[in-house]
Write a protein that holds these residues in place. Structure first.
Motif, short mmCIF file in Angstrom:
data_model
loop_
_atom_site.label_atom_id
_atom_site.label_comp_id
_atom_site.label_asym_id
_atom_site.label_seq_id
_atom_site.Cartn_x
_atom_site.Cartn_y
_atom_site.Cartn_z
N MET A 189 22.02 -15.96 -5.93
CA MET A 189 22.45 -14.63 -5.44
C MET A 189 22.01 -14.44 -3.99
SD MET A 189 21.85 -10.93 -7.05
CE MET A 189 22.68 -11.53 -8.48
N ARG B 86 21.16 -12.72 -0.31
CA ARG B 86 20.31 -11.60 0.09
C ARG B 86 21.13 -10.35 0.29
NH1 ARG B 86 16.56 -14.24 4.71
NH2 ARG B 86 16.06 -16.11 3.55
N ALA C 248 21.52 -8.62 -2.99
CA ALA C 248 20.24 -8.00 -3.34
C ALA C 248 20.01 -6.74 -2.53
CB ALA C 248 19.10 -8.98 -3.11
N ILE D 273 22.25 -3.97 -3.82
CA ILE D 273 21.72 -3.37 -5.06
C ILE D 273 20.56 -2.44 -4.74
CG2 ILE D 273 20.55 -3.89 -7.25
CD1 ILE D 273 22.29 -6.43 -7.38
N LEU D 274 19.72 -2.88 -3.82
CA LEU D 274 18.58 -2.05 -3.41
C LEU D 274 19.07 -0.73 -2.83
CD1 LEU D 274 15.50 -1.76 -2.92
CD2 LEU D 274 15.88 -2.80 -0.71
N LYS E 61 18.06 -16.59 -10.46
CA LYS E 61 17.47 -15.56 -9.60
C LYS E 61 17.45 -14.17 -10.23
CE LYS E 61 18.10 -17.72 -5.19
NZ LYS E 61 18.59 -17.59 -3.81
N ILE F 65 15.52 -9.29 -9.23
CA ILE F 65 16.32 -10.15 -8.36
C ILE F 65 15.36 -10.86 -7.42
CG2 ILE F 65 18.16 -10.20 -6.63
CD1 ILE F 65 18.78 -7.28 -7.89
N PHE G 130 14.42 -3.37 -10.31
CA PHE G 130 14.99 -2.04 -10.54
C PHE G 130 14.97 -1.75 -12.03
CE2 PHE G 130 17.35 -4.13 -7.10
CZ PHE G 130 16.83 -3.40 -6.04
#
Lengths: 190, 145
Positions: free
Chosen positions: A1, A3, A6, A9-10, B86, B113, B123
């Motif tokens: 996945m 960055r 990620a 999503i964050l 991951k 993640i 999360f």
């Protein structure tokens, strides 16, 4: 996945966490005690997480009832409270109770102290308006507050300190079940 | 003291068998406000991770008899549900005492993640004060060789 994913999503999580939450003031739960029942729905399990249970509650016209005799009419219905440390609520607990009596909605402090029941009249409230209730747990006593009325202290008999204090939700009775659907809105304040 | 020794000895034993030591620093958003949380756990090869946690949350509008901060200290057990290279989806059960007095047990579903080999984002959705809560944490893993 990657960055980037990620990070995306964050970002979504941050937006959800800090902007999309329902305002605390809107967290009102409507409890209904169906006709012929004692327990209210929704059935919930929650434990006390501080030494103060503070909430607002609003009754409506369904809180007006006639059970046909004074003994049953003078029986307390439970609003909200908690069992004391690791105790069953018929052993040690503190709750607000209510009843429709003498054409008014009366509110009581209602405790079990080492299995012995204690009731104290706190005041009256009107249907269709939110009123402020709190029970503060001190080392040796409970303090009941209804709106701006004088607080009422009731000695606490439990010697336990650390453990489970489970919340006690609305309940009709006494021995008689609800004569019709009774609903009450409760908003717990944190 | 006896309980503390038992808990510490358990963690010492687990750390000897653990593949990874994990630390998580994050925020939990609840209906009662946001809490800062720190977790320390020992993950096995199968990503089962017991550990301890501490949470601190400012208290709003309380009486003079309570402190300005609510503390929630306890231990947790993380169980993996699904994993890929991951990504890791876990179910975590946390149990402990709020203000050293009130026993509280909370469930938590989390997604991890891994951004780098030792660094990840976590999360989650939990259940606190009778309502859903959301968590967001930074994970750092100390891998044993």
């Amino acid at each position: 996945m990657s960055r980037r994913v990620a990070f995306l999503i964050l970002l979504i999580q941050a937006v959800v966490m800090f902007t999309a939450c329902e305002p605390e003031s809107e967290l009102v739960t409507s409890f209904v005690i169906p006709s012929g029942e004692h327990y209210s729905t929704p059935r919930m399990f929650e434990s006390l997480q501080s030494n103060k249970l503070h909430f607002k509650a609003r009754f409506n016209e369904t809180a007006i009832y006639d059970l046909g005799n004074i003994a049953d009419q003078n029986s307390k219905n439970k609003l909200l409270g908690f069992s004391d440390c690791n105790a069953h609520h018929h052993e040690n607990s503190a709750r607000f109770a209510w009843q429709w009596f003498n054409n008014e909605l009366q509110i009581y402090a209602y405790c079990y102290l080492n299995g012995i029941r204690e009731e104290r009249f706190l005041g009256t409230v009107h249907p269709d308006e939110f009123n402020d209730y709190s029970i503060t747990l001190e080392d040796d006593f409970y303090v009941f507050r209804l709106n701006q009325l004088d607080p009422v202290k009731i000695d606490r008999t439990s010697t336990c300190d650390k453990g489970l204090y489970y919340i006690l939700w609305p309940y009709f009775g006494g021995s008689m079940p609800a004569p019709h659907d009774i609903s009450v809105d409760i908003k717990i304040l944190y | 003291m006896k309980t503390l020794l038992i808990v510490l000895s358990c963690f010492c034993t687990l750390s000897l068998h653990a593949q990874t030591v994990e630390t998580l620093l994050g925020v939990e958003k609840t209906v009662a406000g946001s809490a800062l949380s720190l977790r320390l756990g020992f993950a096995t090869k199968r990503n089962i991770a017991p550990g301890v946690f501490a949470q601190v949350k400012p208290r709003i509008g309380f009486s003079e008899t309570t402190s300005d901060y609510e503390t929630f200290l306890g231990s947790y057990l993380q169980i993996p549900i699904a994993s890929s290279e991951k990504l890791l989806v876990t179910f975590t059960i946390q149990g402990g005492f709020v203000d050293y007095r009130f026993l509280v047990v909370t469930p938590l579903a989390e997604t991890r993640i891994m951004v780098r080999r030792n660094l990840g984002l976590v999360f989650g959705l939990g259940y606190r004060y009778g309502y859903p809560s959301a968590t967001s944490s930074l994970l750092y893993r100390f891998k044993q060789k």
